[in-house]
Scaffold this motif. Structure first.
Motif, PDB file in Angstrom:
ATOM      1  N   VAL A 193     -25.703  -6.983  10.211  1.00 10.23           N
ATOM      2  CA  VAL A 193     -26.366  -5.993   9.369  1.00 10.23           C
ATOM      3  C   VAL A 193     -26.932  -6.696   8.138  1.00 10.23           C
ATOM      4  O   VAL A 193     -26.218  -7.415   7.451  1.00 10.23           O
ATOM      5  CB  VAL A 193     -25.386  -4.880   8.944  1.00 10.23           C
ATOM      6  N   GLY A 194     -28.208  -6.496   7.892  1.00 13.18           N
ATOM      7  CA  GLY A 194     -28.861  -7.043   6.707  1.00 13.18           C
ATOM      8  C   GLY A 194     -29.392  -5.931   5.835  1.00 13.18           C
ATOM      9  O   GLY A 194     -29.737  -4.854   6.326  1.00 13.18           O
ATOM     10  N   ILE A 195     -29.453  -6.186   4.539  1.00 15.86           N
ATOM     11  CA  ILE A 195     -29.984  -5.214   3.580  1.00 15.86           C
ATOM     12  C   ILE A 195     -31.013  -5.907   2.703  1.00 15.86           C
ATOM     13  O   ILE A 195     -30.870  -7.086   2.375  1.00 15.86           O
ATOM     14  CB  ILE A 195     -28.860  -4.597   2.708  1.00 15.86           C
ATOM     15  N   GLY A 233     -13.226  -8.501  -1.295  1.00 19.57           N
ATOM     16  CA  GLY A 233     -13.390  -7.086  -0.973  1.00 19.57           C
ATOM     17  C   GLY A 233     -14.388  -6.964   0.162  1.00 19.57           C
ATOM     18  O   GLY A 233     -14.848  -7.953   0.715  1.00 19.57           O
ATOM     19  N   THR A 234     -14.714  -5.755   0.505  1.00 24.98           N
ATOM     20  CA  THR A 234     -15.688  -5.513   1.561  1.00 24.98           C
ATOM     21  C   THR A 234     -16.892  -4.798   0.949  1.00 24.98           C
ATOM     22  O   THR A 234     -16.961  -4.588  -0.254  1.00 24.98           O
ATOM     23  CB  THR A 234     -15.064  -4.720   2.727  1.00 24.98           C
ATOM     24  N   ASN A 235     -17.854  -4.448   1.790  1.00 26.34           N
ATOM     25  CA  ASN A 235     -19.050  -3.760   1.301  1.00 26.34           C
ATOM     26  C   ASN A 235     -19.555  -2.819   2.385  1.00 26.34           C
ATOM     27  O   ASN A 235     -19.107  -2.887   3.539  1.00 26.34           O
ATOM     28  CB  ASN A 235     -20.111  -4.780   0.870  1.00 26.34           C
ATOM     29  N   PRO A 236     -20.469  -1.923   2.037  1.00 26.35           N
ATOM     30  CA  PRO A 236     -20.954  -0.955   3.018  1.00 26.35           C
ATOM     31  C   PRO A 236     -21.557  -1.597   4.275  1.00 26.35           C
ATOM     32  O   PRO A 236     -21.412  -1.056   5.376  1.00 26.35           O
ATOM     33  CB  PRO A 236     -22.005  -0.156   2.242  1.00 26.35           C
ATOM     34  N   GLU A 237     -22.195  -2.751   4.123  1.00 18.30           N
ATOM     35  CA  GLU A 237     -22.810  -3.396   5.290  1.00 18.30           C
ATOM     36  C   GLU A 237     -21.743  -3.893   6.261  1.00 18.30           C
ATOM     37  O   GLU A 237     -21.885  -3.764   7.477  1.00 18.30           O
ATOM     38  CB  GLU A 237     -23.737  -4.533   4.850  1.00 18.30           C
TER      39      GLU A 237
END
Length: 140
Positions: free
Chosen positions: A83-85, A43-47
């Motif tokens: 992009v890092g979180i 799947g994917t993710n917001p980042e």
């Protein structure tokens, strides 16, 4: 500011759910990365979605400023957004960091750097990140 285009997407299930655009063209399964405690399901993710949107928008801004300056941008030009979180230092939640890499094949470095700097001013994602744009939150 006069708004020229508006769209909408909605998510259900949070980071482990689904996100769909109002026209149904974007319809993705959201999963939590292993690094954030997820099971690593496909799947994917917001980042990833943010990285894709930012890189596409920045490339559009790059083409725009290149056109203004009469500079030909090759079709092979790419913009990558990393992009890092992680947890914020204030302990109040999470923050993101973003780094962009611009690759303009065949263009000298000085011109590429000037175009990238101009695109960073024009790109609305860059503007929002730089100015901490206020986002109204309404409970329906």
């Amino acid at each position: 500011m006069p708004i020229l285009y508006t769209t909408k997407a909605s998510a259900t299930g949070g980071r482990a759910g689904r996100a769909v655009s109002e026209n149904g063209v974007l319809d993705v399964t959201l999963t939590v990365p292993k690094e954030l405690g997820g099971d690593g399901a496909t799947g994917t993710n917001p980042e990833q979605l943010f990285a894709a949107g930012y890189s596409a928008c920045f490339l559009g801004a790059l083409k725009f400023v290149a056109g203004q300056q009469k500079v030909k941008i090759p079709e092979e030009t790419t913009v990558s957004a990393k992009v890092g979180i992680g947890p914020r230092e204030d302990g109040g939640g999470f923050g993101i960091e973003v780094a962009l890499t611009v690759n303009i094949p065949g263009l000298d470095r000085e011109t590429a750097e000037k175009l990238a700097a101009a695109a960073h001013i024009v790109c609305p994602y860059s503007h929002a990140m730089r100015t901490s744009t206020e986002v109204p939150v309404t409970v329906a």
